[in-house]
Each structure stands twice: as C-alpha cells, then as structure tokens.
Write a protein that holds these residues in place. Structure first.
Motif, PDB file in Angstrom:
ATOM      1  N   PRO A 111      30.354  37.087  47.858  1.00  0.00           N
ATOM      2  CA  PRO A 111      29.127  37.905  47.777  1.00  0.00           C
ATOM      3  C   PRO A 111      29.084  38.735  46.493  1.00  0.00           C
ATOM      4  CG  PRO A 111      30.232  38.206  49.890  1.00  0.00           C
ATOM      5  CD  PRO A 111      31.113  37.343  49.076  1.00  0.00           C
ATOM      6  N   ALA A 112      27.874  39.012  46.043  1.00  0.00           N
ATOM      7  CA  ALA A 112      27.712  39.643  44.734  1.00  0.00           C
ATOM      8  C   ALA A 112      28.314  41.038  44.670  1.00  0.00           C
ATOM      9  CB  ALA A 112      26.230  39.701  44.386  1.00  0.00           C
ATOM     10  N   ASP A 113      28.365  41.740  45.804  1.00  0.00           N
ATOM     11  CA  ASP A 113      28.818  43.130  45.729  1.00  0.00           C
ATOM     12  C   ASP A 113      30.338  43.255  45.791  1.00  0.00           C
ATOM     13  OD1 ASP A 113      28.637  42.080  48.222  1.00  0.00           O
ATOM     14  OD2 ASP A 113      28.272  43.989  49.232  1.00  0.00           O
ATOM     15  N   VAL A 114      31.041  42.135  45.968  1.00  0.00           N
ATOM     16  CA  VAL A 114      32.505  42.187  46.002  1.00  0.00           C
ATOM     17  C   VAL A 114      33.028  41.974  44.586  1.00  0.00           C
ATOM     18  CG1 VAL A 114      34.597  41.121  46.929  1.00  0.00           C
ATOM     19  CG2 VAL A 114      32.515  41.207  48.306  1.00  0.00           C
ATOM     20  N   PRO A 115      33.801  42.907  44.050  1.00  0.00           N
ATOM     21  CA  PRO A 115      34.340  42.668  42.720  1.00  0.00           C
ATOM     22  C   PRO A 115      35.458  41.613  42.779  1.00  0.00           C
ATOM     23  CG  PRO A 115      35.071  44.792  43.540  1.00  0.00           C
ATOM     24  CD  PRO A 115      34.170  44.229  44.585  1.00  0.00           C
ATOM     25  N   VAL A 116      35.263  40.510  42.127  1.00  0.00           N
ATOM     26  CA  VAL A 116      36.289  39.469  42.106  1.00  0.00           C
ATOM     27  C   VAL A 116      36.641  39.140  40.662  1.00  0.00           C
ATOM     28  CG1 VAL A 116      35.699  38.363  44.298  1.00  0.00           C
ATOM     29  CG2 VAL A 116      34.558  37.633  42.227  1.00  0.00           C
ATOM     30  N   ALA A 117      37.859  38.664  40.467  1.00  0.00           N
ATOM     31  CA  ALA A 117      38.275  38.233  39.145  1.00  0.00           C
ATOM     32  C   ALA A 117      39.200  37.039  39.308  1.00  0.00           C
ATOM     33  CB  ALA A 117      38.978  39.365  38.401  1.00  0.00           C
ATOM     34  N   VAL A 118      39.279  36.235  38.277  1.00  0.00           N
ATOM     35  CA  VAL A 118      40.119  35.044  38.303  1.00  0.00           C
ATOM     36  C   VAL A 118      41.237  35.224  37.295  1.00  0.00           C
ATOM     37  CG1 VAL A 118      40.173  32.563  37.961  1.00  0.00           C
ATOM     38  CG2 VAL A 118      38.192  33.622  39.012  1.00  0.00           C
ATOM     39  N   LEU A 119      42.435  34.915  37.736  1.00  0.00           N
ATOM     40  CA  LEU A 119      43.636  35.133  36.925  1.00  0.00           C
ATOM     41  C   LEU A 119      44.196  33.821  36.450  1.00  0.00           C
ATOM     42  CD1 LEU A 119      45.925  37.531  38.930  1.00  0.00           C
ATOM     43  CD2 LEU A 119      45.048  37.950  36.667  1.00  0.00           C
ATOM     44  N   ARG A 120      44.668  33.806  35.229  1.00  0.00           N
ATOM     45  CA  ARG A 120      45.440  32.665  34.770  1.00  0.00           C
ATOM     46  C   ARG A 120      46.581  33.233  33.950  1.00  0.00           C
ATOM     47  NH1 ARG A 120      42.949  27.251  32.836  1.00  0.00           N
ATOM     48  NH2 ARG A 120      44.844  26.048  32.906  1.00  0.00           N
ATOM     49  N   ALA A 121      47.789  32.870  34.319  1.00  0.00           N
ATOM     50  CA  ALA A 121      48.980  33.366  33.634  1.00  0.00           C
ATOM     51  C   ALA A 121      48.959  34.889  33.525  1.00  0.00           C
ATOM     52  CB  ALA A 121      49.129  32.730  32.256  1.00  0.00           C
ATOM     53  N   ASN A 122      48.634  35.522  34.645  1.00  0.00           N
ATOM     54  CA  ASN A 122      48.652  36.973  34.749  1.00  0.00           C
ATOM     55  C   ASN A 122      47.596  37.679  33.911  1.00  0.00           C
ATOM     56  OD1 ASN A 122      49.803  39.056  36.213  1.00  0.00           O
ATOM     57  ND2 ASN A 122      51.078  39.700  34.500  1.00  0.00           N
ATOM     58  N   ARG A 123      46.662  36.938  33.357  1.00  0.00           N
ATOM     59  CA  ARG A 123      45.561  37.558  32.601  1.00  0.00           C
ATOM     60  C   ARG A 123      44.246  37.226  33.274  1.00  0.00           C
ATOM     61  NH1 ARG A 123      46.942  40.816  28.076  1.00  0.00           N
ATOM     62  NH2 ARG A 123      48.886  40.031  27.235  1.00  0.00           N
ATOM     63  N   ILE A 124      43.325  38.182  33.214  1.00  0.00           N
ATOM     64  CA  ILE A 124      41.993  37.929  33.758  1.00  0.00           C
ATOM     65  C   ILE A 124      41.272  36.954  32.832  1.00  0.00           C
ATOM     66  CG2 ILE A 124      39.809  39.010  34.376  1.00  0.00           C
ATOM     67  CD1 ILE A 124      41.912  40.175  36.084  1.00  0.00           C
TER      68      ILE A 124
ATOM     69  N   SER B 244      44.295  48.611  38.321  1.00  0.00           N
ATOM     70  CA  SER B 244      44.213  50.060  38.199  1.00  0.00           C
ATOM     71  C   SER B 244      42.791  50.502  37.873  1.00  0.00           C
ATOM     72  CB  SER B 244      45.195  50.561  37.136  1.00  0.00           C
ATOM     73  OG  SER B 244      44.737  50.218  35.859  1.00  0.00           O
ATOM     74  N   ARG B 245      42.035  49.641  37.179  1.00  0.00           N
ATOM     75  CA  ARG B 245      40.652  50.027  36.899  1.00  0.00           C
ATOM     76  C   ARG B 245      39.773  49.872  38.123  1.00  0.00           C
ATOM     77  NH1 ARG B 245      39.178  47.865  30.859  1.00  0.00           N
ATOM     78  NH2 ARG B 245      40.993  48.767  29.852  1.00  0.00           N
ATOM     79  N   CYS B 246      40.084  48.882  38.928  1.00  0.00           N
ATOM     80  CA  CYS B 246      39.248  48.605  40.101  1.00  0.00           C
ATOM     81  C   CYS B 246      40.174  48.268  41.260  1.00  0.00           C
ATOM     82  CB  CYS B 246      38.304  47.448  39.778  1.00  0.00           C
ATOM     83  SG  CYS B 246      37.335  46.915  41.181  1.00  0.00           S
ATOM     84  N   PRO B 247      40.577  49.260  42.050  1.00  0.00           N
ATOM     85  CA  PRO B 247      41.577  49.014  43.104  1.00  0.00           C
ATOM     86  C   PRO B 247      41.113  48.025  44.166  1.00  0.00           C
ATOM     87  CG  PRO B 247      41.300  51.357  42.692  1.00  0.00           C
ATOM     88  CD  PRO B 247      40.214  50.670  41.952  1.00  0.00           C
ATOM     89  N   SER B 248      39.807  47.919  44.382  1.00  0.00           N
ATOM     90  CA  SER B 248      39.347  47.007  45.433  1.00  0.00           C
ATOM     91  C   SER B 248      39.145  45.593  44.902  1.00  0.00           C
ATOM     92  CB  SER B 248      38.046  47.523  46.017  1.00  0.00           C
ATOM     93  OG  SER B 248      37.080  47.635  44.993  1.00  0.00           O
ATOM     94  N   LEU B 249      39.632  45.337  43.704  1.00  0.00           N
ATOM     95  CA  LEU B 249      39.399  44.042  43.057  1.00  0.00           C
ATOM     96  C   LEU B 249      40.054  42.922  43.848  1.00  0.00           C
ATOM     97  CD1 LEU B 249      38.286  42.747  40.429  1.00  0.00           C
ATOM     98  CD2 LEU B 249      40.555  42.992  39.485  1.00  0.00           C
ATOM     99  N   GLU B 250      39.300  41.841  44.014  1.00  0.00           N
ATOM    100  CA  GLU B 250      39.828  40.668  44.710  1.00  0.00           C
ATOM    101  C   GLU B 250      40.277  39.683  43.638  1.00  0.00           C
ATOM    102  OE1 GLU B 250      37.137  39.639  48.139  1.00  0.00           O
ATOM    103  OE2 GLU B 250      37.649  37.661  47.380  1.00  0.00           O
ATOM    104  N   LEU B 251      41.528  39.285  43.691  1.00  0.00           N
ATOM    105  CA  LEU B 251      42.040  38.412  42.627  1.00  0.00           C
ATOM    106  C   LEU B 251      42.262  37.005  43.151  1.00  0.00           C
ATOM    107  CD1 LEU B 251      44.561  40.839  40.991  1.00  0.00           C
ATOM    108  CD2 LEU B 251      42.559  39.865  39.904  1.00  0.00           C
ATOM    109  N   HIS B 252      41.897  36.041  42.351  1.00  0.00           N
ATOM    110  CA  HIS B 252      42.109  34.643  42.734  1.00  0.00           C
ATOM    111  C   HIS B 252      42.777  33.929  41.585  1.00  0.00           C
ATOM    112  CE1 HIS B 252      39.468  34.724  46.322  1.00  0.00           C
ATOM    113  NE2 HIS B 252      38.907  35.732  45.664  1.00  0.00           N
ATOM    114  N   ALA B 253      43.591  32.925  41.924  1.00  0.00           N
ATOM    115  CA  ALA B 253      44.222  32.131  40.870  1.00  0.00           C
ATOM    116  C   ALA B 253      43.205  31.137  40.324  1.00  0.00           C
ATOM    117  CB  ALA B 253      45.422  31.381  41.428  1.00  0.00           C
TER     118      ALA B 253
END
Lengths: 255, 551
Positions: B24-37, B60-69
């Motif tokens: 969903p658009a309101d969820v902050p998500v990011a994709v990681l590769r080799a430990n970098r966004i 640390s900038r966004c504690p609720s961030l959802e991270l995916h590989a």
C-alpha cells in the motif's frame, strides 16, 4: 638379421613411450594442506577415490581441512546434505568459500544430486544429514572413479559401516582426541585442539597410520602436532578398535 | 541522415523495485541490495530514505521502514503487464531492465497522431496496466535516440508529465543537465551494481561521469561542445557513446556489425513445460550455444530477441537490450524473467494453459567483441564452467532455491557470519570476501564447525548446585561445573570461557534479542584422558541452549 643393440634399445624406449599411460594414477591428484598430507597415502587426494571421515569429535573440522587445499587450488567443492556445517569455521580452516556450492536435497534426491555433483566437481563433500544405502554408496564410488572426482564422506557414525568399500578411512580416535587448549575456568577462549587420526584403507594403506594433528591449530588452520611427539606418524598394526559406547560427552547427531 | 529512425520513446517507472512489491502507498518500503537501498517508495522518500543509504542509516531515518531484499525475477514479473499493454500500442518494445523500456516511435507516432499523443497514451496504458497509485511516478520521454529518451524519461518521472523533445532539439534539451545523468544510460555494469573497468582501462560509466566532473565538464552541454575525435581519443568507446548522446546524434549502439549469417538458435522443450524451472535449463543451454556461435566469430550481442512458443501456437517475442554485452547467464536470466512474467500473466487472466514447447534466440544487435577483463585467476576457468553447468542442471531438477553458495555476511551468532544464499541471486564475479574488520561483539575464532538449526535445551549447574545465570552486567552467578543435554547423563565442565553478551535490535520490540554465550569444554565425570567436546551454549530468556559444537 639382428638389429644393433643400441637401436633396439631406442626402439624399445619408443615403445614404452607409446604404451605407458599418459597420466599415472599418482599424477592425478589434488594438493592438500601440509598437515593433512601425512594422512594420505600419496600425500595428496587421489582423484577417483572415496574418503570417509568420521569417528570422534573433530571429524567435521578434519573433513573441512581435507577439502581446504583443493578449494584454494581452484577446484570446486560441491556439498550435499550439509545443513549443519558452519561455513565460517570452514573458511577459517582454509576453505575458499568462493569455490563452494551447497545443494539442498533430501532422501530421494540425494543419489541424483551426488551423481550430478560428481560429474561437475573435483571434490564432493557428502554431509551427515543423509545416510546413504549400500547401493547408493557403491554407485557413487564407481561414478567418482570414472569421472576422477574425490568424494569426501563426512559421517557422524563411529565407524564406516554406512560407507562400505571406501578407499581411505580417516578415523578420529575418540579415546585420545579432543584435548582443547585456550579456555580456562572463565578466562581465555577456545584456541586449538589436539586430535589423533587413524588413516586406514585399501590402496597403499595396508597398515594404518596414526597421525596427531592440531585442528584447529593455534593459527586457525590445521597444524601438525609437534614433530617429535610420541606416536606422530607411527604405524599401528591393527585398525582402530571402536568402542561400542563412546564416552564423548553429548556428541550431537543431526536428526 | 538516419537519425530520425532512431527517435525513441522511453518509459521509466521511478523506484520500480519498490513499486513491484505491491505494498500500500502509505507504507514506507525500500529495497535492499548488498546492504544498500536501491529503491524506496514515495512514503519512504518523504521520510528521507534515498537510494545509496545503508540499512542502518535508512532505519534510523524511518524506523517503521519495511525492508525487502532485491529480486530481479519479482521485478520482471511485475513489469510484464506494462510491457503487454505497450505491445498493443507499438511493436518492438525493448526492455532495458524491469521498470525501463524503449520503443522506436517512428511508426507508432504516425499511427496514433504524433509523439505527444503517443506519449499520453503510453502513460495512461502503463499506469492502468501496473495498477499503481498516483504517487508512483511514471515518466515518458521522447527524444532523438534511445539513450537520450531514457534521460528525458527519468526527468519526466519527476514531474509526472510526458516530456517530448522536438526533433533536432535533443542536444539543447540535454545541455543544462549535469553529466551524472549519462551514468544511468551508459554504465554497462550499473545493473550488476558494481563499477567496472572496461577493456583497455577505460573508466566505467560511474567513474567516467566522476572523472568528467573533476575535469571541469559539469553539464552535458560542456561535453557536447568538445570535438568528437578528442573525446573519442581520450575516453574510447564509452566517451564516443556519451558524446553521441550529448549531441543528440545517437547512432545504433557503437560499432554494430551486420551479422554475417543467421546466428539464431532454437531449442525444443520436450515435454512442453509449464513451469519456469523446467525451461530454465534449456534456456541456459541455448544461451551457451548462442555465445559459442557469436564467440566463434569474435562477436558479442547487445540486444537479443527471445521468442517463446507454446503448444497452442501462441508466440511471445521480446527484445532485451543491454548497454554492455549480454553474457550467456544474462540471456538465460532474461529468458527466465520473460517466461515468469508471461506465464503468470496468462494464468491470472485465465488464458490457455499450454506449456512452452520452443524457445528461440535471435541476436538482434551484434557488435565486435572487444573482449572483457578477466579476473586475476582467469575469471571463468574450465573447472568453474564445469561446476556451473552441473549446478544449472541441478537448478533445473530441484528448483533454483535448492542450489546455494555461502556468502559472507555480518553478525554475532556463528551462523550469521556466513549465510548460504541461492546461487541465482549471487553475482559470482563480484562476491564479497571475508570482512576485514571484526564484527563488534562476535565470538573469537575458531568458529564452531557444526551449527544446530534446532537448538536443544541444556541444563547448566554451577558450583553451588543451582542453575547458572548471567547478570545484566555480564557476570555469571557461579562457575559452571556440570551440564546435561536433553535430560541425558551429567557431564563435567572442564573449562569454560565467556560470557559474550549481545543485546541485538533493542529498538525493535519484536526482533529484540538479549543473549549470553559461553564456550564450554565438557568431559566425562572421571578419568582424565577421556575425550573432551567443546560446545557453544547460549542463554536466552532464562534457558540455556546448545547452539553450536566444535566438531
């Protein structure tokens, strides 16, 4: 009509050149690290053979030390049924992890996977998660012989009963192995361990050899126990008697 | 002038790896590769998460961030509907990567009533095909040349409106942009996530742009103003290509040669396969064959047409382009992506279920192979080739997740230091080595050689006969003297070391773990020469567990 002697000699030499094998068995080997060399009949892993590693505590490290040399010399090591192996430890013992591939396969797939690995890899490490049947073992050994791969069988069992007909057995003697150095009563940390390995087998190992090793040694990799130590490299007449109930404190077997 | 035939339209979906997750658009998500966004959703970006950050910085900038590989296959799958929609509008869609594709506009523009009308149409179709929210930025750009169009599309993604550069005005349009924009369309290794050095020591795209900046060439216009022969002499093929983009005079990628004979390869899949895994092996074999054929003539391929046929007679053709050279594994990967996306799309829309019966590869743009830089040990030697072939066969038999390679990672527990990850997701040429600096709080080496995936409970008793505890300050309540596993016989603790305490993820209520570890050397109750065994015991929430063994 007799041909002159020197000419006949030359002709014979030529004949020898033609009939002798291009590569002798002893030349088709994989280099291993010096401390492990003492254990092997040719001082190296002979291609096409099967090596069983088991016995007491230290067998896993020994198997890692055996494959460390070939992996650093550019041979790929294919592993199957090794879910519990600690790869950090393997790297510390000298295994080049960039030459390692692990295949996850359970019971029914095991034989196919091991056979495919033997086709493509110089060294195949069969771990303790799966105990193969007799037929699986003999087929795998035959295939390895044909393809020139080395099969290293790491076994949690106290003896090589599950792997009949292996070419070389590296048995960690449970009674005299496992003295750890480095940790005290609350101070220090584990550093090195002395183990005794009894090597016995079929080809060129008619008499079993007892070798003392430090595994891991003080520097992390395997090391020979001090050269003049009693028992190092001596020959023993009989194969290892294996105690029926080993006293190794809760040695854990994978389910 | 043949330039008009190269007029292209590019589509860019900003942060596509994050979009592909479908959250969903309101969820902050990011994709990681080799430990970098590598990509972040709009919600994450609004909180300061930008590509290039490390995992920790982003959290640390966004504690609720959802991270995916990062997962190439997932991206390719999600992009497939957009490609299908585009193919209704224009033939010969070239996929650069998931989230970015290029279409030659010459025919389609005339049909749909001009570049502007076409780009509006494309924007609407892609948006509806991807079914994305309004804050997903889709850019459509038209310019003279596929690379220039990509730059324009990236710019358009920012505003959300299609940007159409009039014919002949590309150089003027690009002139004020910083040279950094050239990175994305030139660097052959950008996709692989590494900065490479191409043959002959010419710098790769990223370093190239950096070098230009340091030489005082800050905008694309500065580069365009330089004489082409000088740029070419100083920077080689890469410089020539960059100069062509900057001056709006892109030709077909540098030094394309006419293929002397039909180099295409075709393979039958028998029996027809409806699962990607089963086609993958054929794909790899075909890709190797194509590579052999091209290699035998000293050629390499920068654009390949993958043609898939099903038993129902359906055909799917897709062009894949690459700014560098397509290696066999890259081609095989693209076939997988294409099939993966296509098969799912068909299954979801209830189309026929016929299996794939034939795959063909047609090298579409062929260039003279300038050679590649091999690694110190020859890069791919004979034994590596042999091993990878065997592994590809196993991937076909058991699925891609069954074939793994160990990879260095960080962590305190012994099992975290090296992880075994699927071979499919690992770039074998650029693998990380062991960490140079010690991980704070990790155990000293030697590491345990056996790590138990299912920890078993251990009772540890101290000298006072009570269970041993560890205080918050890392002190043991008493000296451990005896322990037993799973209710077996008691064994004597001969020596022990530790504890090593770790307090991990204290900021996260669910993932927070406090543990203390000790190394114990245990032996039988009496009889001094009896063997010893060393174990790693872990105390967590009041219970000791057997975590690993030095076997």
């Amino acid at each position: 009509m007799s041909v002159e002697r020197p000419e006949r000699l030359a002709a014979l030499r030529e004949l020898i050149e033609q009939v002798q094998p291009v590569v002798g068995a002893h030349e088709r080997t994989l280099e291993v690290d010096p401390p492990v060399r003492e254990l092997l009949p040719l001082g190296a892993l002979q291609r096409g053979t099967t090596v069983w590693v088991g016995g007491g505590a230290g067998a896993t490290s020994l198997a890692m030390a055996v494959v460390a040399g070939p992996s650093r010399c550019g041979s790929w090591v294919g592993c199957v049924s090794v879910s519990s192996l600690g790869w950090a430890a393997a790297a510390e013992l000298g295994v080049d992890l960039s030459r390692v591939a692990v295949v996850r396969a359970d019971g029914p797939d095991w034989a196919t996977v091991a056979a495919t690995l033997v086709d493509g890899f110089d060294v195949v490490l069969c771990g303790p998660d799966h105990r193969p049947g007799r037929r699986e073992v003999s087929r795998l050994a035959a295939r390895a012989r044909e393809r020139g791969a080395v099969v290293v069988a790491l076994d949690d069992a106290p003896d090589a009963r599950a792997w009949p007909g292996v070419d070389l057995r590296l048995h960690v003697d449970a009674r005299t192995s496992g003295r750890w150095d480095g940790a005290g009563r609350g101070w220090g940390a584990l550093r090195s361990r002395a183990i005794t390995v009894v090597a016995s087998g079929r080809h060129g190992v008619d008499r079993s050899r007892r070798v003392e090793l430090l595994l891991p040694g003080p520097t992390g990799v395997a090391a020979s126990a001090s050269a003049g130590a009693p028992g190092s490299g001596t020959e023993v007449a009989s194969p290892v008697p294996v105690g029926s109930d080993r006293v190794v404190p809760f040695r854990v077997r994978s389910a | 002038m043949g330039t008009s035939s190269l007029r292209s339209l590019a589509v860019e979906v900003a942060d596509f790896p994050a979009v592909a997750l479908g959250r969903p658009a309101d969820v902050p998500v990011a994709v990681l590769r080799a430990n970098r966004i590598v990509a972040a959703s709009a919600a994450a970006r609004s909180q300061g998460v930008v590509p290039g950050l490390r995992r920790r910085e982003a959290q640390s900038r966004c504690p609720s961030l959802e991270l995916h590989a990062h997962d190439d296959a997932r991206d390719a799958r999600s992009f497939e509907p957009a490609l299908q929609a585009l193919e209704d509008l224009a033939p010969r869609v070239e996929v650069v990567r998931a989230g970015r594709c290029v279409v030659p506009t010459r025919g389609p523009s005339r049909y749909h009533g001009g570049d502007r009308a076409l780009s509006r149409l494309v924007l609407d179709r892609v948006r509806s095909a991807l079914d994305v929210d309004m804050d997903v930025r889709v850019g459509v750009g038209v310019a003279d040349g596929p690379r220039a169009a990509q730059i324009v599309a990236v710019e358009a993604a920012r505003s959300g409106e299609p940007v159409v550069v009039p014919p002949g005005a590309t150089a003027d349009h690009l002139a004020p942009l910083p040279v950094r924009v050239l990175e994305g369309v030139l660097d052959p290794d950008a996709l692989a996530g590494r900065v490479g050095v191409t043959s002959g020591g010419t710098p790769g795209g990223e370093r190239f742009a950096d070098l230009l900046r340091r030489l005082g060439i800050r905008t694309v216009g500065h580069l365009a103003a330089l004489p082409a022969p000088d740029v070419s002499a100083r920077f080689g093929g890469l410089g020539r290509a960059a100069h062509q983009v900057a001056t709006g005079r892109e030709t077909v990628p540098a030094d394309v040669v006419e293929a002397p004979v039909d180099l295409s390869v075709v393979g039958d899949v028998d029996p027809p396969a409806d699962r990607v895994d089963r086609v993958a092996f054929v794909a790899k074999v075909l890709a190797d064959q194509l590579d052999d054929r091209l290699g035998g003539r000293g050629l390499a391929c920068t654009r390949v047409l993958v043609r898939v046929e099903t038993v129902d007679g359906e055909q799917l053709e897709r062009l894949w382009r690459h700014e560098g050279v397509l290696t066999p594994s890259a081609i095989a990967q693209r076939i997988r992506w294409q099939l993966d996306g296509w098969l799912r799309f068909r299954q979801r829309s209830g189309l026929s279920e016929g299996g794939v019966c034939r795959i063909g590869l047609v090298p579409d743009q062929v260039v003279a192979d300038a050679g590649r830089q091999l690694g110190l040990w020859g890069g791919s030697d004979d034994s590596t080739e042999r091993a990878l072939r065997a592994l590809a066969r196993l991937q076909g038999q058991l699925g891609v997740d069954a074939v793994l390679v160990p990879e260095w990672a960080g962590g305190r527990s012994p099992g975290e230091r090296v992880r075994v990850v699927p071979l499919e997701g690992v770039d074998l040429s650029g693998r990380a080595g062991p960490p140079v600096a010690p991980w704070p709080g990790s155990l000293p080496s030697p590491s345990p050689s056996r790590i138990w995936s299912t920890p078993r409970e251990v009772e540890v008793l101290g000298a006072d006969g009570l269970p041993v505890r560890v205080s918050g300050r890392g002190h043991l309540s008493s000296m451990p003297t005896r322990c037993r596993l799973d209710g077996r016989a008691w064994v004597v603790v001969r020596s022990w070391a530790g504890p090593w305490c770790s307090d991990e993820r204290w900021w996260d209520a669910t993932a927070h773990r406090r543990r203390a570890r000790i190394q114990v050397v245990v032996g039988a109750p009496e009889g001094d020469p009896s063997p010893e065994a060393a174990h790693l015991l872990t105390l967590e929430s009041g219970t000791w567990w057997l975590e690993a063994t030095w076997d």
